[in-house]
Design a protein around this motif. Structure first.
Motif, PDB file in Angstrom:
ATOM      1  N   ASP A  65       9.141 -11.369  72.112  1.00 38.37           N
ATOM      2  CA  ASP A  65       8.876 -12.724  71.625  1.00 38.37           C
ATOM      3  C   ASP A  65      10.137 -13.577  71.665  1.00 38.37           C
ATOM      4  O   ASP A  65      11.225 -13.143  71.264  1.00 38.37           O
ATOM      5  CB  ASP A  65       8.336 -12.668  70.194  1.00 38.37           C
ATOM      6  N   GLY A  66       9.948 -14.799  72.176  1.00 36.22           N
ATOM      7  CA  GLY A  66      11.045 -15.750  72.217  1.00 36.22           C
ATOM      8  C   GLY A  66      11.897 -15.669  73.457  1.00 36.22           C
ATOM      9  O   GLY A  66      12.877 -16.417  73.587  1.00 36.22           O
ATOM     10  N   ARG A  67      11.570 -14.797  74.407  1.00 35.49           N
ATOM     11  CA  ARG A  67      12.352 -14.670  75.632  1.00 35.49           C
ATOM     12  C   ARG A  67      11.505 -15.040  76.851  1.00 35.49           C
ATOM     13  O   ARG A  67      10.313 -14.736  76.901  1.00 35.49           O
ATOM     14  CB  ARG A  67      12.900 -13.258  75.788  1.00 35.49           C
ATOM     15  N   GLU A  68      12.142 -15.656  77.839  1.00 32.68           N
ATOM     16  CA  GLU A  68      11.438 -16.113  79.024  1.00 32.68           C
ATOM     17  C   GLU A  68      11.184 -14.967  80.009  1.00 32.68           C
ATOM     18  O   GLU A  68      10.182 -14.942  80.697  1.00 32.68           O
ATOM     19  CB  GLU A  68      12.258 -17.211  79.727  1.00 32.68           C
ATOM     20  N   GLU A  69      12.132 -14.023  80.047  1.00 32.06           N
ATOM     21  CA  GLU A  69      11.985 -12.947  81.016  1.00 32.06           C
ATOM     22  C   GLU A  69      11.025 -11.865  80.507  1.00 32.06           C
ATOM     23  O   GLU A  69      10.689 -11.816  79.327  1.00 32.06           O
ATOM     24  CB  GLU A  69      13.347 -12.302  81.335  1.00 32.06           C
ATOM     25  N   CYS A  70      10.642 -11.018  81.453  1.00 33.34           N
ATOM     26  CA  CYS A  70       9.756  -9.892  81.144  1.00 33.34           C
ATOM     27  C   CYS A  70      10.352  -8.647  81.787  1.00 33.34           C
ATOM     28  O   CYS A  70      10.930  -8.708  82.882  1.00 33.34           O
ATOM     29  CB  CYS A  70       8.356 -10.172  81.686  1.00 33.34           C
ATOM     30  N   LEU A  71      10.233  -7.519  81.123  1.00 31.07           N
ATOM     31  CA  LEU A  71      10.751  -6.266  81.667  1.00 31.07           C
ATOM     32  C   LEU A  71       9.593  -5.462  82.265  1.00 31.07           C
ATOM     33  O   LEU A  71       8.621  -5.151  81.569  1.00 31.07           O
ATOM     34  CB  LEU A  71      11.438  -5.452  80.567  1.00 31.07           C
ATOM     35  N   ILE A  72       9.708  -5.156  83.561  1.00 37.40           N
ATOM     36  CA  ILE A  72       8.683  -4.388  84.265  1.00 37.40           C
ATOM     37  C   ILE A  72       9.123  -2.924  84.316  1.00 37.40           C
ATOM     38  O   ILE A  72      10.237  -2.620  84.747  1.00 37.40           O
ATOM     39  CB  ILE A  72       8.467  -4.921  85.697  1.00 37.40           C
ATOM     40  N   VAL A  73       8.248  -2.025  83.868  1.00 38.37           N
ATOM     41  CA  VAL A  73       8.540  -0.585  83.857  1.00 38.37           C
ATOM     42  C   VAL A  73       7.516   0.126  84.742  1.00 38.37           C
ATOM     43  O   VAL A  73       6.301  -0.087  84.597  1.00 38.37           O
ATOM     44  CB  VAL A  73       8.485  -0.017  82.425  1.00 38.37           C
ATOM     45  N   ASN A  74       7.994   0.952  85.635  1.00 37.15           N
ATOM     46  CA  ASN A  74       7.101   1.698  86.527  1.00 37.15           C
ATOM     47  C   ASN A  74       6.391   2.793  85.738  1.00 37.15           C
ATOM     48  O   ASN A  74       7.014   3.750  85.280  1.00 37.15           O
ATOM     49  CB  ASN A  74       7.902   2.317  87.678  1.00 37.15           C
ATOM     50  N   ALA A  75       5.075   2.636  85.578  1.00 36.04           N
ATOM     51  CA  ALA A  75       4.266   3.643  84.879  1.00 36.04           C
ATOM     52  C   ALA A  75       3.025   3.978  85.695  1.00 36.04           C
ATOM     53  O   ALA A  75       1.988   4.345  85.162  1.00 36.04           O
ATOM     54  CB  ALA A  75       3.865   3.122  83.501  1.00 36.04           C
ATOM     55  N   ARG A  76       3.144   3.869  87.007  1.00 40.37           N
ATOM     56  CA  ARG A  76       1.975   4.031  87.881  1.00 40.37           C
ATOM     57  C   ARG A  76       1.501   5.472  87.935  1.00 40.37           C
ATOM     58  O   ARG A  76       2.298   6.408  87.915  1.00 40.37           O
ATOM     59  CB  ARG A  76       2.313   3.549  89.293  1.00 40.37           C
ATOM     60  N   ASP A 116       5.422 -15.539  86.508  1.00 44.26           N
ATOM     61  CA  ASP A 116       4.133 -15.031  86.013  1.00 44.26           C
ATOM     62  C   ASP A 116       3.353 -14.314  87.102  1.00 44.26           C
ATOM     63  O   ASP A 116       2.727 -13.273  86.869  1.00 44.26           O
ATOM     64  CB  ASP A 116       3.294 -16.173  85.431  1.00 44.26           C
ATOM     65  N   ASP A 117       3.343 -14.866  88.326  1.00 48.07           N
ATOM     66  CA  ASP A 117       2.579 -14.260  89.415  1.00 48.07           C
ATOM     67  C   ASP A 117       3.099 -12.867  89.751  1.00 48.07           C
ATOM     68  O   ASP A 117       2.320 -11.945  90.006  1.00 48.07           O
ATOM     69  CB  ASP A 117       2.635 -15.151  90.660  1.00 48.07           C
ATOM     70  N   LYS A 118       4.416 -12.703  89.724  1.00 44.83           N
ATOM     71  CA  LYS A 118       4.985 -11.397  90.026  1.00 44.83           C
ATOM     72  C   LYS A 118       4.743 -10.409  88.885  1.00 44.83           C
ATOM     73  O   LYS A 118       4.591  -9.207  89.123  1.00 44.83           O
ATOM     74  CB  LYS A 118       6.474 -11.542  90.313  1.00 44.83           C
ATOM     75  N   ILE A 119       4.697 -10.918  87.666  1.00 43.53           N
ATOM     76  CA  ILE A 119       4.379 -10.042  86.533  1.00 43.53           C
ATOM     77  C   ILE A 119       2.940  -9.549  86.638  1.00 43.53           C
ATOM     78  O   ILE A 119       2.649  -8.365  86.430  1.00 43.53           O
ATOM     79  CB  ILE A 119       4.601 -10.796  85.208  1.00 43.53           C
ATOM     80  N   ILE A 120       2.035 -10.460  86.977  1.00 38.53           N
ATOM     81  CA  ILE A 120       0.624 -10.080  87.153  1.00 38.53           C
ATOM     82  C   ILE A 120       0.487  -9.075  88.288  1.00 38.53           C
ATOM     83  O   ILE A 120      -0.264  -8.095  88.193  1.00 38.53           O
ATOM     84  CB  ILE A 120      -0.232 -11.341  87.404  1.00 38.53           C
ATOM     85  N   ASN A 121       1.230  -9.310  89.376  1.00 34.96           N
ATOM     86  CA  ASN A 121       1.185  -8.381  90.501  1.00 34.96           C
ATOM     87  C   ASN A 121       1.663  -6.997  90.092  1.00 34.96           C
ATOM     88  O   ASN A 121       1.115  -5.974  90.524  1.00 34.96           O
ATOM     89  CB  ASN A 121       2.042  -8.921  91.644  1.00 34.96           C
ATOM     90  N   ALA A 122       2.673  -6.938  89.244  1.00 34.72           N
ATOM     91  CA  ALA A 122       3.165  -5.641  88.762  1.00 34.72           C
ATOM     92  C   ALA A 122       2.114  -4.933  87.917  1.00 34.72           C
ATOM     93  O   ALA A 122       1.919  -3.716  88.033  1.00 34.72           O
ATOM     94  CB  ALA A 122       4.451  -5.847  87.960  1.00 34.72           C
ATOM     95  N   ILE A 123       1.413  -5.682  87.068  1.00 39.84           N
ATOM     96  CA  ILE A 123       0.386  -5.082  86.206  1.00 39.84           C
ATOM     97  C   ILE A 123      -0.752  -4.513  87.031  1.00 39.84           C
ATOM     98  O   ILE A 123      -1.228  -3.406  86.777  1.00 39.84           O
ATOM     99  CB  ILE A 123      -0.128  -6.119  85.186  1.00 39.84           C
ATOM    100  N   VAL A 124      -1.212  -5.278  88.038  1.00 38.94           N
ATOM    101  CA  VAL A 124      -2.333  -4.796  88.854  1.00 38.94           C
ATOM    102  C   VAL A 124      -1.909  -3.648  89.763  1.00 38.94           C
ATOM    103  O   VAL A 124      -2.767  -2.974  90.348  1.00 38.94           O
ATOM    104  CB  VAL A 124      -2.944  -5.949  89.694  1.00 38.94           C
ATOM    105  N   ASN A 125      -0.607  -3.419  89.903  1.00 36.52           N
ATOM    106  CA  ASN A 125      -0.127  -2.271  90.666  1.00 36.52           C
ATOM    107  C   ASN A 125       0.116  -1.057  89.785  1.00 36.52           C
ATOM    108  O   ASN A 125       0.529  -0.007  90.282  1.00 36.52           O
ATOM    109  CB  ASN A 125       1.156  -2.633  91.412  1.00 36.52           C
ATOM    110  N   GLY A 126      -0.104  -1.196  88.471  1.00 35.18           N
ATOM    111  CA  GLY A 126       0.018  -0.056  87.580  1.00 35.18           C
ATOM    112  C   GLY A 126       1.285  -0.018  86.762  1.00 35.18           C
ATOM    113  O   GLY A 126       1.560   0.985  86.100  1.00 35.18           O
ATOM    114  N   ASP A 127       2.071  -1.109  86.780  1.00 32.17           N
ATOM    115  CA  ASP A 127       3.299  -1.145  85.986  1.00 32.17           C
ATOM    116  C   ASP A 127       3.010  -1.630  84.569  1.00 32.17           C
ATOM    117  O   ASP A 127       1.972  -2.232  84.295  1.00 32.17           O
ATOM    118  CB  ASP A 127       4.331  -2.075  86.639  1.00 32.17           C
ATOM    119  N   LEU A 128       3.966  -1.371  83.694  1.00 35.20           N
ATOM    120  CA  LEU A 128       3.890  -1.839  82.312  1.00 35.20           C
ATOM    121  C   LEU A 128       4.817  -3.044  82.172  1.00 35.20           C
ATOM    122  O   LEU A 128       5.955  -3.021  82.646  1.00 35.20           O
ATOM    123  CB  LEU A 128       4.303  -0.732  81.354  1.00 35.20           C
TER     124      LEU A 128
END
Length: 470
Positions: A96-107, A79-91
């Motif tokens: 639903d139903g999955r533990e992982e998250c996909l980070i996409v560079n949209a800065r 979660d902390d790394k996902i939040i860090n990605a969001i505050v850096n401008g990533d999407l």
């Protein structure tokens, strides 16, 4: 509460993060992003691709390969790394139903265009300069090294700023022990935030309280690339146009990128002027005071007669007069730097002329003192990166010269030389190649030999590949 809502609630102002539900055929998901830091066109393209091509059985790996193959993507579960990605401008895409998250560079940030830096203007050579975007800065370095030997290690520094820092070096040239020492020091930094690369300087210096610079700085990619070719490590910080280089030796203060784009004879002449400028800037006021107070018999008779007529009736002693004029020039210089550029230039000229002339006519200071300090102040700017050091040193030397004469001044200069001779940072002697004397490195020391004669890298800088050419 699902994972997307849980992540959004971690923000003090959840409204700053946009949450959009997606219908991915037979399953659904959520995208999270900060609209102030992301590119709206990239967001639209990513959402359209997800909604039109995703199926129920798509894994994140399949989405990365088949749907978002043109984007920079990463799978993240913390979660902390996902939040860090969001505050850096990533999407962030959460199905639903999955533990992982996909980070996409949209800065997408508003940045300056690449232009010539104001602090390192040149008549010849590249006009490019670093800006405040780390991605652009790294691309300027990578363009100059089309080799797999270029290593770029990335770390995050700052508990709240979470600033991107890149450590760049040539793995076939840089000493691994130096690289490891730099990384260890950076990883140990525990601070709230890094606003500029200069915040890192005290943590990288061997002697943080020293008066002398121990970390190289530059705004020009060609200068940084040249230093990396000699075995140095470059440190690029997001949000700063200043790139740090290590190890650092004092002779770098007298070298300019333009030296290597001119004929060696003229470059050697100009470099000699820089050394002379440093000596004049630091010692001329001290010599003036010492000769007046203790060694006036060494002053030529004609100049002595002019000097006596100029200082006759002055209320200040030579030492007090010199220190007063030094401080006056420092105040004018500081004011001209802090003021707006157009006003600052006019203020420095008017301040120096009007105050100096008025003070001489009023009988407070003498015209020789103004001339000596003015010449010393001009000489300061021959080595611009040492202005802070030389400004302090010339005041110290002036006080010593006025209180103890030439003998005290010579002793103080010798103590200063002894101090900098003993300095050593990351295996590089600070006063090399003069102390210790390294004959091969003298080709780029007092003089600048032709490039065809510089077959070996400097031995003063630790490296694992000493051959440069030939």
């Amino acid at each position: 509460m699902d994972r997307a809502e849980r992540i959004k609630e971690r923000f003090v102002t959840p409204d700053s993060v946009v949450s959009r539900k997606l219908k991915l055929n037979e399953c659904s998901g959520t995208v999270l992003y900060n609209p102030d830091l992301t590119d709206s066109a990239t967001i639209r393209a990513v959402v359209f691709a997800l909604e039109s091509k995703c199926t129920r059985h798509n894994s994140y790996e399949e989405i990365m390969q088949a749907v978002l193959f043109e984007c920079e993507t990463e799978i993240q579960s913390d979660d902390d790394k996902i939040i860090n990605a969001i505050v850096n401008g990533d999407l962030a895409l959460i199905i639903d139903g999955r533990e992982e998250c996909l980070i996409v560079n949209a800065r997408s940030y508003e940045t300056r265009s690449v232009m010539e830096p104001p602090t390192e203007t040149v008549m010849r050579g590249p006009r490019e300069g670093f800006i405040e975007d780390i991605k652009t800065n790294l691309s300027l370095i990578e363009r100059r090294f089309k080799t797999p030997d270029l290593a770029i290690d990335r770390i995050m520094i700052g508990k709240r700023s979470v600033t991107n820092v890149a450590i760049c070096y040539l793995s076939s040239v840089a000493d691994p022990s130096v690289v490891k020492k730099i990384k260890d020091r950076l990883n140990k930094i525990n601070i709230d935030g890094i606003v500029d690369s200069n915040y890192l300087v005290p943590y990288l210096e061997e002697n943080p309280l020293s008066l002398f610079n121990q970390v190289g700085v530059s705004e020009k990619p060609d200068v940084v690339a040249a230093k990396m070719l000699e075995g140095r490590v470059a440190i690029v910080v997001d949000g700063s146009p200043i790139v740090l280089t290590l190890p650092f030796v004092m002779i770098e203060e007298f070298q300019s990128g333009e030296d290597y784009y001119q004929r060696s004879s003229f470059a050697s002449f100009v470099r000699g002027l820089r050394y002379a400028g440093l000596i004049i800037a630091t010692l001329l006021p001290a010599l003036y005071v010492a000769l007046q107070n203790f060694h006036y018999t060494l002053i030529p008779v004609r100049f002595m007669m002019t000097l006596m007529s100029a200082i006759k009736g002055l209320p200040l002693s030579p030492l007090a007069e010199t220190v007063f004029v030094l401080l006056l020039f420092e105040i004018i210089r500081e004011a001209s730097v802090r003021m707006p550029r157009a006003v600052g230039m006019a203020m420095s000229i008017v301040g120096a002329l009007v105050l100096g002339e008025t003070a001489v006519k009023a009988g407070i200071i003498s015209s020789p003192a103004v001339m000596i300090i003015a010449l010393s102040s001009i000489a300061l700017f021959t080595v611009p990166n040492m202005i802070g050091t030389t400004s302090v040193l010339r005041i110290i030397y002036a006080l010593v010269g006025g209180l103890f004469g030439l003998f005290g001044l010579i002793l103080t200069v010798l103590l200063t030389l002894h101090y900098i001779c003993a300095m050593n940072g990351y295996g590089a002697p600070y006063l090399a190649p003069f102390a210790p004397y390294v004959s091969g490195d003298m080709k780029d020391g007092l003089e600048r030999a032709p490039l065809v004669d510089m077959n070996y890298r400097p031995k003063s800088i630790p490296n694992i590949n000493g051959k440069r050419q030939g």
